[in-house]
Motif scaffolding. Structure first.
Motif: not given
Length: 385
Positions: A269-279
């Motif tokens: 039961s985990l929640q996505p905590a990290a990632g990246f953002a693109l334009r």
């Protein structure tokens, strides 16, 4: 991701994001589920501020598992913590540097790894603390199920190896038996037939791992009765490893960021905590836009699962282009939220800490509020492997 847009409206893209609410939820899940002391896998974190953040919130943290000698030295300079180096160290200069610390344990599974430790420890009049790395992979004859890692897989190999550890400048500190075929293999991959095979193999492997690890650990303790810890497990085997009586501590890493490779582990039961953002910078067709950057592919065997994934449903990578080093074309489903030039696409890496090798900073958010920067190893000017 509307709350992200508000929190990150001042940020230039691309950037790496860290959701502190999700990270807290994952830490709480570990505290409630892993009923034994935790050792944090630094390769899955790769950020000193985040490492400190997690250590402060874990109920029982016995140390970290580092992934190289140089990284271990860096962690020791900034953290008062026991370091179990997860992989053998063969570089003499680094061995000499690490021997100056009392809270370091070297990983060994072969005589050739012991000899430089014995020689350098003798020269420095020090004692090298070591951990015996047991091979917990399951050999089904027609299929080797696990990782090609340790050479110690039965009593015979141990009997040849253990006498070399009986030396005045060697102290056997612990034993590790990592069940990678259970801890790190998704039970529900994209290929359904493959998923059925994996679940079947894991059911058989769990019984064999339990018996084999207990036998090999007992044999090590016969030679070295003062062994301090037995390390095992990983994010994907939390429920299994906590039931193994011979294990005294568990290594956890990926659970904190919860990358996409662990989305299909049903028991987590985990929640996505990290990632990246693109334009989004181009709009070549009505149902296709192009984002700048995005080619952050995970290591390991090449497979579709190693590509980054979208946080929002309805967006897909193009099969002939994928996530590119400088641009990523995105197909938009008919009923998905439209994307225009200037919009932001939020994505997640397939593996945990590797994302930090691409960005200098993790930009933390809590709710709708931006909470500042947390530097990565790269942001600190460090590159270890």
């Amino acid at each position: 991701m509307k709350y992200f847009e508000q929190a990150y409206e001042h940020m230039e893209r691309p950037f790496a994001w860290l959701d502190l609410d999700a990270l807290d939820a994952n830490i709480n899940f570990i505290n409630q589920t892993a009923t034994m002391p935790i050792r944090i896998a630094t390769k899955s974190i790769r950020s000193l501020p985040v490492l400190h953040y997690i250590m402060e919130r874990l109920d029982t943290c016995v140390g970290v598992m580092t992934f190289s000698a140089s990284e271990t030295l860096y962690v020791l300079q900034h953290c008062d913590v026991h370091c179990l180096i997860g992989y053998p160290v063969m570089e003499r200069t680094q061995i000499r540097q690490l021997l100056q610390y009392d809270n370091v344990t070297f990983m060994v599974d072969h005589v050739a790894q012991i000899m430089p430790l014995r020689e350098e420890a003798r020269k420095a009049n020090k004692v090298a603390h070591v951990c015996i790395d047991l091979n917990m992979s399951t050999d089904f004859k027609a299929l080797y199920f696990g990782t090609k890692r340790s050479s110690l897989h039965n009593i015979a190999t141990l009997n040849h190896f253990l006498p070399y550890l009986q030396h005045p400048h060697i102290m056997v500190d612990g034993v590790m038996g990592y069940e990678a075929q259970i801890a790190g293999v998704s039970t529900h991959p994209i290929n359904r037939v493959k998923g059925w095979m994996i679940r079947s193999l894991q059911r058989r492997a769990k019984k064999e791992v339990a018996n084999q690890r207990r036998l090999l650990v007992a044999h090590c303790k016969f030679y070295f009765p003062h062994i301090r810890f037995v390390n095992g497990g990983g994010t994907g085997s939390i429920h299994y490893t906590t039931k193994q009586k011979e294990v005294t501590e568990m290594t956890i890493g990926s659970a904190f960021y919860a990358p996409s490779l662990f989305d299909d582990f049903n028991a987590l039961s985990l929640q996505p905590a990290a990632g990246f953002a693109l334009r989004v910078t181009r709009h070549p067709e009505p149902n296709t836009v192009v984002a700048h950057g995005g080619g952050y592919i995970a290591s390991g065997a090449i497979a579709q699962e190693k590509a980054p994934v979208f946080v929002t449903h309805g967006y897909h990578l193009l099969s002939l282009e994928g996530a590119g080093e400088v641009q990523t074309p995105i197909h938009i489903d008919k009923h998905a939220q439209p994307l225009q030039i200037g919009d932001t696409v939020y994505m997640r890496h397939a593996k945990a800490g590797e994302l930090c090798e691409r960005f200098n900073t993790l930009h933390a958010v809590r709710g709708r509020e931006y909470r500042g920067e947390m530097s990565t190893y790269r942001g600190d000017g460090q590159c270890f492997l």
